[in-house]
Design an enzyme around this catalytic site. Sequence first.
Site, PDB file in Angstrom:
ATOM      1  N   ASP A 227       0.890  -0.588   0.088  1.00 24.82           N
ATOM      2  CA  ASP A 227      -0.257  -0.116   0.337  1.00 24.82           C
ATOM      3  C   ASP A 227       0.686   1.712  -0.114  1.00 24.82           C
ATOM      4  OD1 ASP A 227      -2.477   1.827   0.595  1.00 24.82           O
ATOM      5  OD2 ASP A 227      -1.807   1.928   2.108  1.00 24.82           O
TER       6      ASP A 227
ATOM      7  N   ASP B 275      -0.599   4.553   0.851  1.00 28.63           N
ATOM      8  CA  ASP B 275      -0.584   6.117   1.445  1.00 28.63           C
ATOM      9  C   ASP B 275      -0.932   5.272   3.278  1.00 28.63           C
ATOM     10  OD1 ASP B 275      -0.686   8.453   0.313  1.00 28.63           O
ATOM     11  OD2 ASP B 275      -3.016   7.245  -0.706  1.00 28.63           O
TER      12      ASP B 275
ATOM     13  N   ASP C 113      -1.636  -0.585   5.997  1.00 25.15           N
ATOM     14  CA  ASP C 113      -1.511   0.202   7.339  1.00 25.15           C
ATOM     15  C   ASP C 113      -3.365   0.421   7.594  1.00 25.15           C
ATOM     16  OD1 ASP C 113      -2.685   1.999   5.470  1.00 25.15           O
ATOM     17  OD2 ASP C 113      -2.623   3.735   6.776  1.00 25.15           O
TER      18      ASP C 113
END
Length: 227
Positions: free
Chosen positions: A16, A18, A176
């Site tokens: 991922d 961001d 995240d």
Amino acid sequence: MTTASLPPDLQAAIVDLDGTMVDTLGDFSAALDRMLADLALPPVPAAAVVDMVGKGSEHLIRSTLARVHADPALYDAAWASYQRHYPAVNGRHSQVYPGVPEGLRALQARGLALACLTNKPTAFARALLRDKGLDGFFSQVFGGDAFARKKPDPLPLLATCQALGSAPARTLMLGDSSNDAQAARAAGCPVVLVTYGYNHGQPVRAVDADGYVDALPQVAVLLPARL
């Protein structure tokens, strides 16, 4: 770092963007503030933005309009404004998290092919990776507009595995948030989450995952020795 039980025969990793590789909260805040100013609406604090990111630009814009009690009918104008302003701020107010290049190099050293998969629009993601010197790590980059559905739907992960030529069960998802974990579980991919990201403002260790790391280089330590 939390010990994970990961397959010994991993072929690839999907990462991922961001909140996992780059702290882009400042970019989001700057673009949203410019968008809101165009619409004569008040700005929103960064502390509120962090709870809204991660589900794509559409969700971010709608959530922001709701936050300032704006008419939902303003969405089309807000979308056009955001798309105009974001390229000007992309990468200007963001930082690569400590250890990210080292962590990516360690994964490559273990023989894993790498792809970046984000809900950020593909053009914005590619530009950010170039700006931060991370683009060379990835053979594939897919954004939220690359497929018919976004994470947490499993479709983007399955399509990325296909592009990488790797089986889902042998492809690690690194993210995240619950978006990444839910998509990975549904796709049949093992998943490890970083503890420093966004996760919609919720504690990340409450998310069902195979492991958690405080810095990306720790992921390579969790990988078992190859058979």
